[in-house]
Write a protein that holds these residues in place. Structure first.
Motif, PDB file in Angstrom:
ATOM      1  N   PRO A  73       0.806  -1.227   0.000  1.00  0.00           N
ATOM      2  CA  PRO A  73       0.000   0.000   0.000  1.00  0.00           C
ATOM      3  C   PRO A  73       0.841   1.280   0.000  1.00  0.00           C
ATOM      4  N   GLN A  74       1.901   1.314   0.793  1.00  0.00           N
ATOM      5  CA  GLN A  74       2.707   2.534   0.895  1.00  0.00           C
ATOM      6  C   GLN A  74       3.529   2.753  -0.375  1.00  0.00           C
ATOM      7  N   TRP A  75       3.735   4.019  -0.693  1.00  0.00           N
ATOM      8  CA  TRP A  75       4.562   4.358  -1.852  1.00  0.00           C
ATOM      9  C   TRP A  75       6.031   4.115  -1.535  1.00  0.00           C
ATOM     10  N   LEU A  76       6.731   3.543  -2.501  1.00  0.00           N
ATOM     11  CA  LEU A  76       8.177   3.423  -2.433  1.00  0.00           C
ATOM     12  C   LEU A  76       8.750   4.398  -3.455  1.00  0.00           C
ATOM     13  N   VAL A  77       9.507   5.384  -2.991  1.00  0.00           N
ATOM     14  CA  VAL A  77      10.023   6.415  -3.888  1.00  0.00           C
ATOM     15  C   VAL A  77      11.545   6.412  -3.859  1.00  0.00           C
ATOM     16  N   ARG A  78      12.124   6.909  -4.959  1.00  0.00           N
ATOM     17  CA  ARG A  78      13.575   7.026  -5.068  1.00  0.00           C
ATOM     18  C   ARG A  78      13.979   8.463  -4.750  1.00  0.00           C
ATOM     19  N   LEU A  79      14.933   8.624  -3.829  1.00  0.00           N
ATOM     20  CA  LEU A  79      15.382   9.941  -3.392  1.00  0.00           C
ATOM     21  C   LEU A  79      16.544  10.435  -4.261  1.00  0.00           C
ATOM     22  N   PRO A  80      16.887  11.730  -4.172  1.00  0.00           N
ATOM     23  CA  PRO A  80      17.969  12.268  -5.006  1.00  0.00           C
ATOM     24  C   PRO A  80      19.306  11.547  -4.837  1.00  0.00           C
ATOM     25  N   ASP A  81      19.579  10.977  -3.652  1.00  0.00           N
ATOM     26  CA  ASP A  81      20.838  10.257  -3.459  1.00  0.00           C
ATOM     27  C   ASP A  81      20.746   8.802  -3.909  1.00  0.00           C
ATOM     28  N   ASP A  82      19.662   8.452  -4.591  1.00  0.00           N
ATOM     29  CA  ASP A  82      19.419   7.125  -5.161  1.00  0.00           C
ATOM     30  C   ASP A  82      19.029   6.079  -4.109  1.00  0.00           C
ATOM     31  N   SER A  83      18.781   6.519  -2.881  1.00  0.00           N
ATOM     32  CA  SER A  83      18.245   5.603  -1.881  1.00  0.00           C
ATOM     33  C   SER A  83      16.726   5.543  -2.027  1.00  0.00           C
ATOM     34  N   LEU A  84      16.097   4.600  -1.318  1.00  0.00           N
ATOM     35  CA  LEU A  84      14.654   4.406  -1.387  1.00  0.00           C
ATOM     36  C   LEU A  84      14.015   4.770  -0.055  1.00  0.00           C
ATOM     37  N   ALA A  85      12.794   5.287  -0.128  1.00  0.00           N
ATOM     38  CA  ALA A  85      12.050   5.653   1.078  1.00  0.00           C
ATOM     39  C   ALA A  85      10.629   5.138   0.960  1.00  0.00           C
ATOM     40  N   LEU A  86      10.112   4.617   2.055  1.00  0.00           N
ATOM     41  CA  LEU A  86       8.739   4.142   2.115  1.00  0.00           C
ATOM     42  C   LEU A  86       7.888   5.218   2.775  1.00  0.00           C
ATOM     43  N   LEU A  87       6.894   5.726   2.045  1.00  0.00           N
ATOM     44  CA  LEU A  87       6.066   6.829   2.534  1.00  0.00           C
ATOM     45  C   LEU A  87       4.784   6.266   3.129  1.00  0.00           C
ATOM     46  N   GLU A  88       4.681   6.327   4.435  1.00  0.00           N
ATOM     47  CA  GLU A  88       3.536   5.727   5.140  1.00  0.00           C
ATOM     48  C   GLU A  88       2.239   6.445   4.825  1.00  0.00           C
ATOM     49  N   GLN A  89       2.285   7.761   4.628  1.00  0.00           N
ATOM     50  CA  GLN A  89       1.057   8.542   4.438  1.00  0.00           C
ATOM     51  C   GLN A  89       0.633   8.680   2.975  1.00  0.00           C
ATOM     52  N   GLU A  90       1.408   8.147   2.038  1.00  0.00           N
ATOM     53  CA  GLU A  90       1.052   8.201   0.615  1.00  0.00           C
ATOM     54  C   GLU A  90       0.777   6.778   0.147  1.00  0.00           C
ATOM     55  N   ARG A  91      -0.464   6.516  -0.293  1.00  0.00           N
ATOM     56  CA  ARG A  91      -0.853   5.146  -0.634  1.00  0.00           C
ATOM     57  C   ARG A  91      -1.731   5.132  -1.881  1.00  0.00           C
ATOM     58  N   TRP A  92      -1.733   3.981  -2.562  1.00  0.00           N
ATOM     59  CA  TRP A  92      -2.677   3.767  -3.642  1.00  0.00           C
ATOM     60  C   TRP A  92      -4.019   3.377  -3.057  1.00  0.00           C
ATOM     61  N   ALA A  93      -5.089   3.782  -3.725  1.00  0.00           N
ATOM     62  CA  ALA A  93      -6.435   3.509  -3.219  1.00  0.00           C
ATOM     63  C   ALA A  93      -6.759   2.022  -3.248  1.00  0.00           C
ATOM     64  N   ALA A  94      -6.088   1.273  -4.124  1.00  0.00           N
ATOM     65  CA  ALA A  94      -6.272  -0.177  -4.235  1.00  0.00           C
ATOM     66  C   ALA A  94      -4.893  -0.776  -4.475  1.00  0.00           C
ATOM     67  N   PRO A  95      -4.737  -2.091  -4.354  1.00  0.00           N
ATOM     68  CA  PRO A  95      -3.445  -2.693  -4.696  1.00  0.00           C
ATOM     69  C   PRO A  95      -2.968  -2.237  -6.064  1.00  0.00           C
ATOM     70  N   LEU A  96      -1.672  -1.994  -6.192  1.00  0.00           N
ATOM     71  CA  LEU A  96      -1.132  -1.394  -7.405  1.00  0.00           C
ATOM     72  C   LEU A  96      -1.482  -2.201  -8.653  1.00  0.00           C
ATOM     73  N   GLN A  97      -1.411  -3.520  -8.590  1.00  0.00           N
ATOM     74  CA  GLN A  97      -1.725  -4.306  -9.781  1.00  0.00           C
ATOM     75  C   GLN A  97      -3.193  -4.155 -10.184  1.00  0.00           C
ATOM     76  N   ASP A  98      -4.082  -3.960  -9.200  1.00  0.00           N
ATOM     77  CA  ASP A  98      -5.492  -3.709  -9.519  1.00  0.00           C
ATOM     78  C   ASP A  98      -5.681  -2.321 -10.118  1.00  0.00           C
ATOM     79  N   GLU A  99      -4.965  -1.328  -9.571  1.00  0.00           N
ATOM     80  CA  GLU A  99      -5.046   0.028 -10.126  1.00  0.00           C
ATOM     81  C   GLU A  99      -4.587   0.034 -11.586  1.00  0.00           C
ATOM     82  N   LEU A 100      -3.482  -0.639 -11.860  1.00  0.00           N
ATOM     83  CA  LEU A 100      -2.964  -0.699 -13.224  1.00  0.00           C
ATOM     84  C   LEU A 100      -3.960  -1.382 -14.163  1.00  0.00           C
ATOM     85  N   ARG A 101      -4.478  -2.492 -13.724  1.00  0.00           N
ATOM     86  CA  ARG A 101      -5.381  -3.266 -14.570  1.00  0.00           C
ATOM     87  C   ARG A 101      -6.639  -2.471 -14.928  1.00  0.00           C
ATOM     88  N   GLN A 102      -7.247  -1.842 -13.931  1.00  0.00           N
ATOM     89  CA  GLN A 102      -8.467  -1.080 -14.183  1.00  0.00           C
ATOM     90  C   GLN A 102      -8.194   0.137 -15.051  1.00  0.00           C
TER      91      GLN A 102
END
Length: 214
Positions: A73-102
């Protein structure tokens, strides 16, 4: 005469209760609200016009595969230093594969009058979409990359198509802008997929879409 101290002690506890309640409410109010995002277009979003001469086709879109890193559910984003961050407050409304499919089905239906069919219910095109990368770089870019496999569900002799694809869109500042960039990339993916299916439906070979720059 003993009543007065009792009343006084009772009155002195009321302010403390009020302070504790106010502190608890302030703690709740300071918790950031969770924002839900979607890959589906908003009702007010201008839609692409229907492709001229589009042939209605039935398709079976298999469940879309997405990388395990972003399959949460949480967004995984790439930061300027090329590390990754998991954003707890930013989420897709449905599972990502379902969002893509619809979102893909919505675009195929609106632009090419394609309809989803149940597997084994007649002549249709089977579509397999594998997403290998789903990159989110706040303030910079949204990128999706993968492959598709298109085949006839009822005639193995009909030509199919296997393509590698990569679509990227510039993202403005802020998370809503990043979600909008992903929506634009998905619209482009669905458009290229629709064109390929249309060519196959006419008995032609399907050209693979050109790759965006990395």
């Amino acid at each position: 005469m003993r009543i007065q101290p009792t009343r006084s002690r009772h009155r002195s506890r009321l302010p403390m209760h009020s302070l504790l309640l106010a502190a608890a409410m302030a703690g709740c109010a300071s918790t950031p609200a969770t924002r839900l995002h979607t890959l589906m277009p908003a009702p007010s979003t201008p839609r692409a016009t229907a492709a001229p001469g589009a042939v209605p086709l039935a398709l079976v879109l298999e469940p879309i595969r997405v990388p395990s890193q972003v399959d949460q559910p949480q967004w995984l984003v790439r930061l300027p230093d090329d590390s990754l961050a998991l954003l707890e407050q930013e989420r897709w409304a449905a599972p990502l594969q379902d969002e893509l499919r619809q979102a893909v089905l919505e675009e195929l239906g609106a632009r090419y009058a394609m309809v989803e069919a149940a597997a084994g219910t007649g002549s249709s095109w089977r579509v397999r979409l594998d997403v290998r990368r789903f990159d989110s770089v706040p303030g910079r870019q949204a990128r999706i990359e993968g492959a598709w496999l298109l085949s006839s569900s009822d005639d193995a002799r009909r030509p199919g198509s296997r393509c590698e694809w990569r679509f990227s869109e510039t993202a403005g500042p802020g998370m809503p802008a990043l979600a909008a960039a992903h929506r634009r990339a998905v619209v482009r993916l669905a458009g290229a997929l629709g064109e390929g299916l249309q060519r196959l439906g006419r008995g032609e070979s399907a050209a693979c879409p050109a790759h965006d720059s990395p």
